[in-house]
Scaffold this motif. Structure first.
Motif, PDB file in Angstrom:
ATOM      1  N   PRO A  39       0.830  -1.199   0.000  1.00  0.00           N
ATOM      2  CA  PRO A  39       0.000   0.000   0.000  1.00  0.00           C
ATOM      3  C   PRO A  39       0.871   1.258   0.000  1.00  0.00           C
ATOM      4  N   GLY A  40       0.580   2.169  -0.904  1.00  0.00           N
ATOM      5  CA  GLY A  40       1.335   3.421  -0.992  1.00  0.00           C
ATOM      6  C   GLY A  40       2.615   3.299  -1.782  1.00  0.00           C
ATOM      7  N   ALA A  41       2.725   2.262  -2.606  1.00  0.00           N
ATOM      8  CA  ALA A  41       3.945   2.066  -3.399  1.00  0.00           C
ATOM      9  C   ALA A  41       4.085   3.191  -4.428  1.00  0.00           C
ATOM     10  N   PRO A  42       5.282   3.761  -4.544  1.00  0.00           N
ATOM     11  CA  PRO A  42       5.504   4.840  -5.511  1.00  0.00           C
ATOM     12  C   PRO A  42       5.719   4.303  -6.915  1.00  0.00           C
ATOM     13  N   LYS A  43       5.682   5.198  -7.880  1.00  0.00           N
ATOM     14  CA  LYS A  43       5.976   4.853  -9.273  1.00  0.00           C
ATOM     15  C   LYS A  43       7.340   5.448  -9.599  1.00  0.00           C
TER      16      LYS A  43
END
Length: 129
Positions: A39-43
């Motif tokens: 959850p909340g993984a960046p790109k």
């Protein structure tokens, strides 16, 4: 500074003195693989001279070394258990024989960045809203 393009060259201990776009793409793909499903993984997007990391809140950071990038990615996560899980995923990714070479080095960098984040003189990359 590069004589051809006029950009400042930043030494990266993981990538070495000569950096290629292919290396930048491998780093971005490795970080995406380690962060998948969290959850909340960046790109992370590969650039010619580094990476652009966009967090879930819309903030972005331009990173010029793998260590800066791993620190910025870890900074996207606020829950300590998620950070621990990310570091463990990085370690598991690093020991998988299918990820030998640069992917293993990048995956190990999460642990080093997490250790550096725990120290009081830790500095973040440039953040832009």
């Amino acid at each position: 500074m590069c004589g051809a393009c006029g950009r400042t060259i930043v030494a990266d201990p993981i990538l070495g003195p000569v950096r290629t776009m292919r290396q930048h793409l491998i780093v971005a793909a490795t970080i995406s693989a380690v962060c998948t499903g969290l959850p909340g993984a960046p790109k992370v997007t590969a650039l010619a001279d580094g990476w652009m990391m966009k967090g879930p809140s819309g903030a972005s950071a331009q990173c010029r070394t793998v260590e800066e990038l791993c620190s910025a990615v870890l900074g996207c996560f606020t829950n300590a258990s998620v950070i621990d899980h990310l570091v463990k995923r990085g370690q598991a990714h690093a020991i998988d024989p299918a990820n030998a070479g640069l992917p293993a080095l990048v995956a190990r960098a999460f642990g080093a960045s997490a250790d550096a984040a725990a120290s009081p003189d830790h500095s973040e990359g440039e953040l832009y809203d």
